[in-house]
Design a protein around this motif. Structure first.
Motif: not given
Length: 249
Positions: A35-40, A54-56, A195-201
């Motif tokens: 996960x990235x350090x900060x919000x963009x 997209x992580x979150x 939402x996320x692009x990770x397959x498992x919520x």
């Protein structure tokens, strides 16, 4: 990697959003998810929804259903709106206090934030359609709910449709419906969806719930989101998707 919570992130509650993300980030990393350090806050939100990294993210139900069904739904923050299921939200018709308008009337100058918005466009048109009324005219596209409220106050529009979470946040940050009349509310639908692009919520839901529980009282009040709710698939399937306004609007 991208993390963004754009839908209610403002200067007045940015610190609370940063605190929420920091706790979510640490929870994801503890579960083996990078996960990235900060919000963009630099990537436009519509571009962010398309990012493969997209992580979150956070997306309105209308574009989610029309363009981004491939995103994995985590859930919706519950803002505790009255007479509204957990994780759902509603909009309210707004006009000037000195000139209250019936949203069933004709000839109204309608201000809306964006055609991709359920709360500002789709909810209003669905309310009219449910009563056998023609669509509201796309008189003024403002680009945001606060701009729509400004158009009302300045006399450039007669009516707008604004989600109740926006109004609640505006009130907490010192704004609120000054000189405005609140009319009928629209039907509840799932709120702004994480939402996320990770397959498992599942690990994301755990991390979000843990993060919300760990927030300070001040940050929790600034955000307004008190818990994570996971609306069922049937709730998304039931969301009306009225047509966009004419291209020239």
């Amino acid at each position: 990697m991208l993390a963004s919570l754009p839908m209610y992130d403002r200067p007045g509650n940015a610190a609370a959003h940063d605190a929420l993300w920091s706790a979510i980030r640490d929870g994801l990393r503890a579960r083996g998810i990078a996960a990235p350090d900060r919000l963009d806050r630099t990537v436009p939100h519509r571009e962010g929804w398309r990012r493969a990294d997209l992580v979150l993210g956070q997306v309105c139900v209308r574009p989610l259903l029309r363009e981004h069904r491939d995103l994995v739904r985590i859930g919706c923050l519950d803002h505790g709106l009255p007479d509204t299921p957990a994780g759902f939200y509603r909009s309210v018709f707004v006009s000037r206090a000195d000139d209250p308008r019936d949203p069933a009337a004709e000839g109204l100058r309608f201000a809306y934030n964006s055609p991709c918005s359920h709360s500002g466009w789709g909810a209003a048109q669905a309310w009219r359609a449910a009563r056998g009324l023609p669509p509201l005219p796309a008189t003024l596209r403002t680009g945001g709910h606060l701009a729509s409220l400004a158009a009302l106050r300045e006399g450039r529009a007669d009516l707008a449709c604004v989600d109740l979470v926006t109004l609640a946040i505006d009130a907490r940050l010192g704004g609120g419906p000054r000189a405005l009349h609140l009319g009928p509310r629209t039907a509840p639908v799932p709120g702004q969806t994480l939402v996320t692009r990770h397959p498992d919520p599942a690990p994301f839901r755990e991390a979000v719930r843990d993060a919300l529980a760990a927030l300070s009282g001040a940050h929790r009040r600034a955000l307004g989101g008190r818990a994570l709710a996971v609306p069922p698939d049937a709730a998304y399937a039931a969301v009306p998707l009225p047509a966009d306004p004419p291209a020239a609007a």
